[in-house]
Write a protein that holds these residues in place. Structure first.
Motif, PDB file in Angstrom:
ATOM      1  N   ASN A  16       1.031  -0.647   0.254  1.00 20.12           N
ATOM      2  CA  ASN A  16       0.163   0.470  -0.072  1.00 20.12           C
ATOM      3  C   ASN A  16       0.576   1.204   0.135  1.00 20.12           C
ATOM      4  O   ASN A  16       0.130   2.322  -0.432  1.00 20.12           O
ATOM      5  CB  ASN A  16      -0.614  -0.017   0.836  1.00 20.12           C
ATOM      6  CG  ASN A  16      -1.621  -0.866   1.156  1.00 20.12           C
ATOM      7  OD1 ASN A  16      -2.675  -1.496   0.027  1.00 20.12           O
ATOM      8  ND2 ASN A  16      -2.916  -1.352   2.048  1.00 20.12           N
ATOM      9  N   THR A  17       1.796   1.288   0.774  1.00 21.09           N
ATOM     10  CA  THR A  17       3.066   2.175   0.567  1.00 21.09           C
ATOM     11  C   THR A  17       3.407   2.760  -0.600  1.00 21.09           C
ATOM     12  O   THR A  17       3.495   3.813  -0.933  1.00 21.09           O
ATOM     13  CB  THR A  17       4.323   2.046   1.666  1.00 21.09           C
ATOM     14  OG1 THR A  17       3.586   1.991   2.902  1.00 21.09           O
ATOM     15  CG2 THR A  17       4.735   3.383   1.710  1.00 21.09           C
ATOM     16  N   LEU A  18       4.554   1.175  -1.345  1.00 16.26           N
ATOM     17  CA  LEU A  18       4.462   1.803  -2.796  1.00 16.26           C
ATOM     18  C   LEU A  18       3.230   1.703  -3.473  1.00 16.26           C
ATOM     19  O   LEU A  18       3.944   2.914  -4.169  1.00 16.26           O
ATOM     20  CB  LEU A  18       4.944   0.572  -2.924  1.00 16.26           C
ATOM     21  CG  LEU A  18       6.553  -0.225  -2.583  1.00 16.26           C
ATOM     22  CD1 LEU A  18       6.901  -1.951  -2.726  1.00 16.26           C
ATOM     23  CD2 LEU A  18       7.501   0.773  -2.722  1.00 16.26           C
ATOM     24  N   LEU A  19       2.300   1.544  -3.443  1.00 11.54           N
ATOM     25  CA  LEU A  19       0.939   2.522  -4.822  1.00 11.54           C
ATOM     26  C   LEU A  19       0.533   3.649  -4.191  1.00 11.54           C
ATOM     27  O   LEU A  19       0.267   3.765  -5.147  1.00 11.54           O
ATOM     28  CB  LEU A  19      -0.004   1.545  -4.532  1.00 11.54           C
ATOM     29  CG  LEU A  19       0.320  -0.666  -4.877  1.00 11.54           C
ATOM     30  CD1 LEU A  19      -1.012  -1.037  -4.953  1.00 11.54           C
ATOM     31  CD2 LEU A  19       1.065  -0.498  -7.021  1.00 11.54           C
ATOM     32  N   LEU A 121       2.864 -12.071  -5.156  1.00 15.67           N
ATOM     33  CA  LEU A 121       2.517 -11.942  -6.139  1.00 15.67           C
ATOM     34  C   LEU A 121       2.503 -10.164  -7.012  1.00 15.67           C
ATOM     35  O   LEU A 121       3.249  -9.411  -7.864  1.00 15.67           O
ATOM     36  CB  LEU A 121       1.671 -12.639  -7.816  1.00 15.67           C
ATOM     37  CG  LEU A 121       1.707 -14.163  -8.354  1.00 15.67           C
ATOM     38  CD1 LEU A 121       0.867 -14.669  -8.098  1.00 15.67           C
ATOM     39  CD2 LEU A 121       2.614 -14.023  -8.919  1.00 15.67           C
ATOM     40  N   ASN A 122       1.695 -10.008  -6.302  1.00 14.25           N
ATOM     41  CA  ASN A 122       1.416  -7.952  -6.229  1.00 14.25           C
ATOM     42  C   ASN A 122       2.590  -7.664  -5.687  1.00 14.25           C
ATOM     43  O   ASN A 122       3.045  -6.281  -6.458  1.00 14.25           O
ATOM     44  CB  ASN A 122      -0.281  -7.970  -4.645  1.00 14.25           C
ATOM     45  CG  ASN A 122      -0.846  -8.491  -5.544  1.00 14.25           C
ATOM     46  OD1 ASN A 122      -1.937  -8.528  -6.743  1.00 14.25           O
ATOM     47  ND2 ASN A 122      -2.239  -8.502  -4.842  1.00 14.25           N
ATOM     48  N   LEU A 123       3.418  -7.838  -4.524  1.00 14.17           N
ATOM     49  CA  LEU A 123       4.257  -7.490  -4.240  1.00 14.17           C
ATOM     50  C   LEU A 123       5.121  -7.105  -4.946  1.00 14.17           C
ATOM     51  O   LEU A 123       6.357  -6.616  -5.956  1.00 14.17           O
ATOM     52  CB  LEU A 123       5.193  -8.176  -3.529  1.00 14.17           C
ATOM     53  CG  LEU A 123       6.209  -7.357  -2.096  1.00 14.17           C
ATOM     54  CD1 LEU A 123       6.240  -6.125  -1.896  1.00 14.17           C
ATOM     55  CD2 LEU A 123       5.962  -8.142  -0.869  1.00 14.17           C
ATOM     56  N   VAL A 124       6.000  -8.439  -6.138  1.00 14.62           N
ATOM     57  CA  VAL A 124       6.441  -8.721  -6.791  1.00 14.62           C
ATOM     58  C   VAL A 124       6.414  -7.127  -7.694  1.00 14.62           C
ATOM     59  O   VAL A 124       7.205  -7.040  -8.608  1.00 14.62           O
ATOM     60  CB  VAL A 124       6.641  -9.619  -7.621  1.00 14.62           C
ATOM     61  CG1 VAL A 124       7.346  -9.600  -8.880  1.00 14.62           C
ATOM     62  CG2 VAL A 124       8.036 -11.003  -6.860  1.00 14.62           C
ATOM     63  N   THR A 125       5.315  -7.362  -8.399  1.00 16.37           N
ATOM     64  CA  THR A 125       4.534  -6.155  -9.549  1.00 16.37           C
ATOM     65  C   THR A 125       4.348  -4.507  -8.794  1.00 16.37           C
ATOM     66  O   THR A 125       4.859  -3.926  -9.573  1.00 16.37           O
ATOM     67  CB  THR A 125       2.808  -6.814  -9.677  1.00 16.37           C
ATOM     68  OG1 THR A 125       2.559  -8.024 -10.160  1.00 16.37           O
ATOM     69  CG2 THR A 125       2.637  -5.261 -10.946  1.00 16.37           C
ATOM     70  N   ALA A 126       4.249  -4.570  -7.528  1.00 17.63           N
ATOM     71  CA  ALA A 126       4.419  -3.438  -6.969  1.00 17.63           C
ATOM     72  C   ALA A 126       6.034  -3.040  -6.708  1.00 17.63           C
ATOM     73  O   ALA A 126       5.918  -1.331  -7.312  1.00 17.63           O
ATOM     74  CB  ALA A 126       4.105  -3.232  -5.793  1.00 17.63           C
ATOM     75  N   LEU A 143      -1.999  -1.391  -9.473  1.00 21.93           N
ATOM     76  CA  LEU A 143      -0.957  -2.295 -10.097  1.00 21.93           C
ATOM     77  C   LEU A 143      -0.384  -2.256 -11.380  1.00 21.93           C
ATOM     78  O   LEU A 143       0.611  -2.064 -11.147  1.00 21.93           O
ATOM     79  CB  LEU A 143      -1.389  -3.728  -8.984  1.00 21.93           C
ATOM     80  CG  LEU A 143      -1.110  -4.008  -7.898  1.00 21.93           C
ATOM     81  CD1 LEU A 143      -1.977  -5.472  -7.750  1.00 21.93           C
ATOM     82  CD2 LEU A 143       0.611  -3.809  -7.430  1.00 21.93           C
ATOM     83  N   HIS A 144      -1.351  -2.057 -12.293  1.00 20.04           N
ATOM     84  CA  HIS A 144      -0.856  -2.100 -13.678  1.00 20.04           C
ATOM     85  C   HIS A 144      -1.664   0.077 -13.666  1.00 20.04           C
ATOM     86  O   HIS A 144      -2.594   0.313 -13.282  1.00 20.04           O
ATOM     87  CB  HIS A 144      -1.665  -3.080 -14.089  1.00 20.04           C
ATOM     88  CG  HIS A 144      -1.842  -4.347 -13.431  1.00 20.04           C
ATOM     89  ND1 HIS A 144      -2.286  -5.318 -12.378  1.00 20.04           N
ATOM     90  CD2 HIS A 144      -0.489  -5.039 -13.735  1.00 20.04           C
ATOM     91  CE1 HIS A 144      -2.264  -6.351 -12.387  1.00 20.04           C
ATOM     92  NE2 HIS A 144      -1.033  -5.667 -12.353  1.00 20.04           N
TER      93      HIS A 144
END
Length: 172
Positions: A16-19, A121-126, A143-144
């Motif tokens: 959430n912080t990254l995004l 998977l979400n963490l890798v994408t983020a 994410l995208h």
């Protein structure tokens, strides 16, 4: 059990912080390098993507695959790299050299080809430093940059739509 739950919360908070701090700035350069994140349990047809990249004239050495597996004992040997839940620590820390290298590579495009809403998977994408992120999962739209809403078994439809929109966006 409790520590696992706290670790998951810690990693979700990190996502959430990254995004929330992510700048959605996609530049106008053509796509020459691509990273693909897969969930091996959902989709494992490496050749389908190879044909896509031949069609849009992306060199094979400019394509990097990484697949998520739930059990490291089931690792097949025909993929570039794998990661599993044990490769993540607290606050998004990665304990896998290949995964660390993948997320730090500045791909022109990242394709997140998974439907399952998975923390790893979400963490890798983020975490990925890719310029243009393409996904098929609409669970977390942050994410995208671009989402094609298909299931993982609709690879031909995905390829057709991807090519169409990449041409419209002047990316190929």
């Amino acid at each position: 059990m409790f520590l696992k739950r706290f670790k998951e919360k810690s990693n979700q908070k990190y996502i959430n912080t990254l995004l929330s701090s992510r700048q959605n700035v996609v530049d106008s350069r053509k796509i020459e390098s691509v990273g693909i994140v897969l969930n091996f349990d959902e989709f494992n047809n490496y050749e389908a993507f190879k044909s896509l990249f031949k069609e849009i004239k992306i060199l094979e050495n400019k394509v990097k695959f990484i697949a998520f597996i739930t059990d490291e004992k089931l690792t097949p040997n025909n993929w570039d790299a794998f990661f599993n839940p044990k490769n993540f620590g607290w606050n998004g820390k990665i304990d896998n050299v290949e995964l660390e290298e993948f997320v730090n590579t500045e791909f022109d495009a990242l394709i997140s080809y998974y439907k399952e809403d998975s923390l790893e998977l979400n963490l890798v994408t983020a975490l990925s430093k890719a310029n243009f992120k393409i996904g098929i999962s609409g669970k977390d739209k942050r994410l995208h940059d671009f989402i094609i809403d298909v299931t993982t078994n609709q690879i031909d439809l995905f390829k057709m739509e991807l090519i169409k929109y990449l041409k419209v966006l002047n990316k190929i």
